[in-house]
Design an enzyme around this catalytic site. Structure first.
Site, PDB file in Angstrom:
ATOM      1  N   THR A  16      39.814  38.259   2.868  1.00  0.00           N
ATOM      2  CA  THR A  16      40.989  39.070   2.558  1.00  0.00           C
ATOM      3  C   THR A  16      40.998  39.588   1.127  1.00  0.00           C
ATOM      4  O   THR A  16      41.385  40.720   0.850  1.00  0.00           O
ATOM      5  CB  THR A  16      42.263  38.216   2.781  1.00  0.00           C
ATOM      6  OG1 THR A  16      42.321  37.883   4.156  1.00  0.00           O
ATOM      7  CG2 THR A  16      43.522  38.940   2.373  1.00  0.00           C
ATOM      8  N   THR A 287      40.143  11.573  12.597  1.00  0.00           N
ATOM      9  CA  THR A 287      41.533  11.654  13.061  1.00  0.00           C
ATOM     10  C   THR A 287      42.057  13.093  13.057  1.00  0.00           C
ATOM     11  O   THR A 287      41.659  13.905  12.224  1.00  0.00           O
ATOM     12  CB  THR A 287      42.462  10.761  12.212  1.00  0.00           C
ATOM     13  OG1 THR A 287      43.819  11.012  12.608  1.00  0.00           O
ATOM     14  CG2 THR A 287      42.318  11.020  10.723  1.00  0.00           C
TER      15      THR A 287
HETATM   16  N1  ASP Z   1      40.627  36.344   7.963  1.00  0.00           N
HETATM   17  C1  ASP Z   1      40.424  36.200   6.536  1.00  0.00           C
HETATM   18  C2  ASP Z   1      39.085  35.545   6.301  1.00  0.00           C
HETATM   19  O1  ASP Z   1      38.960  34.376   6.448  1.00  0.00           O
HETATM   20  C3  ASP Z   1      41.531  35.426   5.937  1.00  0.00           C
HETATM   21  C4  ASP Z   1      41.490  35.293   4.442  1.00  0.00           C
HETATM   22  O2  ASP Z   1      40.531  35.551   3.779  1.00  0.00           O
HETATM   23  O3  ASP Z   1      42.536  34.886   3.883  1.00  0.00           O
HETATM   24  O4  ASP Z   1      38.137  36.225   5.970  1.00  0.00           O
END
Ligand code: ASP
Length: 362
Positions: A16, A287
């Site tokens: 992201t 767990t």
């Molecule tokens: N879907 C994204 C990823 O893991 C989420 C993120 O980066 O916050 O690449």
């Protein structure tokens, strides 16, 4: 005479943090992270000929270089091949750089951090894995704080471990888990305090930081392995488990209840586990809880140990899975793998010592 600024290598894999909105939602954009950081005063000293983090309360300027993966991904697409490529890249640059920042999507960040911790035997420098929940391209984001903190830690502190930096907390990578799909406090290490919190002051818990595991860095890669994670749930049937544990499987992480319990009244299930472990399949008990450990407190947990399932102490399923893949990647007998699973190799678990007499004198 001014000291030469430390050099940090930033390995950008996607996530992201470096994404922009496309027609089908957020996607990583090649070249964007470097361009954006270079244009922000927080990340670049104006006029400096190369990417230079300005001096801060933690130390002088830091030079950094961004190495972008050929294939930038949403971290849901990360594979073991990407982990191994990252490990080799770090090894190639290990001599030249003071520290490393791995910029990564949050979804599978804990898996990558765990996998790197095992593969990088004898790591001498910090490898700080980070990312963000909101892209750097948005005005209000958590990317600036996370990136900045990660760069400062990688440049100014000699922590020879794979760590994860998020929301002002520095966690041991193989102890961390993503626990919030949207919130900015997205990572937790339920069984180990943070190695540092970056607040008004920055105090590193040097008592928790581990020394290098060998005198020199060597990559011990993870190869393709038939290993699964199997979460128990009320009503799980024996045929389901039997099918999963069949050949060519070599290892399974069982995610059990509470302190490591399973339905011991289901004797056919225990028989299937016993048969698998007699065939050489390594079964590990972890767990489902985010805090606490597998302990031999209950008959329902003891039955698993009797069926040959190895107690995984307080390892996260992410750490246990990558550790098992890694242990099976070198020629070892199942018994040796089982013994190594229960030992702390990179600080990923708390070894249960026998009963010790405690005293106020200690
Ligand atoms: N879907 C994204 C990823 O893991 C989420 C993120 O980066 O916050 O690449």
């Amino acid at each position: 005479m001014s000291e030469t600024p430390p050099k940090v290598a930033v390995l950008f894999t996607g996530g992201t943090i470096g994404m922009q909105r496309g027609p089908r939602g957020y996607v990583p954009v090649p070249g964007y992270l470097g361009e954006r950081m270079g244009s922000m005063a927080t990340f670049h000293l104006p006029g400096a000929p190369r990417l230079t983090l300005p001096p801060s309360d933690l130390g002088g300027a830091i030079h950094y270089t961004i190495f972008e993966s050929e294939r930038l991904v949403d971290s849901s697409n990360m594979t073991r091949v990407d982990w191994v490529a990252l490990a080799h890249r770090i090894a190639e640059l290990h001599e030249e750089y003071a520290g490393f920042v791995v910029v990564h999507g949050t979804d599978t960040m804990a898996y990558t951090a765990s996998a790197l911790s095992f593969m990088l035997e004898g790591l001498q420098k910090p490898v700080v894995v980070t990312g963000s929940q909101i892209p750097l391209s948005r005005v209000r984001n958590d990317a600036v704080d996370n990136l900045l903190g990660a760069l400062l830690i990688a440049g100014h502190f000699e922590i020879p471990e794979v760590v994860l930096y998020f929301n002002h907390k520095l966690l041991r990578g193989n102890r961390s888990q993503k626990v919030d799909a949207q919130g900015l406090n997205a990572f937790r290490s339920g069984n180990l305090p943070p190695l540092a919190e970056l607040g008004l002051q920055v105090e590193i818990r040097w008592d928790l930081v581990l020394p290098p595991t060998a005198p020199a860095l060597r990559v011990r890669p993870i190869t393709d392995q038939h290993v699964v994670a199997l979460r128990l749930f009320p009503g799980i049937t024996t045929p389901m488990v039997e099918q999963v544990l069949g050949p060519p499987l070599r290892g399974a992480i069982l995610e059990t209840y509470g302190a490591g319990n399973a339905p011991d009244a289901q004797t056919d299930l225990l028989r299937v586990l016993r048969e698998a472990s007699d065939r050489g399949v390594v079964l590990v008990n972890t767990t489902q809880c985010h805090r606490g450990m597998v302990r031999p407190d209950y008959a329902a947990g003891q039955a698993l140990a009797e069926a040959g399932v190895v107690p995984g102490a307080d390892m996260t399923p992410e750490a246990a899975l990558t550790k098992l893949q890694w242990l099976l990647s070198e020629p070892r007998e199942p018994e040796e793998v089982r013994a190594l699973v229960t030992r702390s190799l990179r600080g990923e678990l708390t070894e249960l010592s026998g009963v010790v007499r405690r005293s106020w004198r200690a």
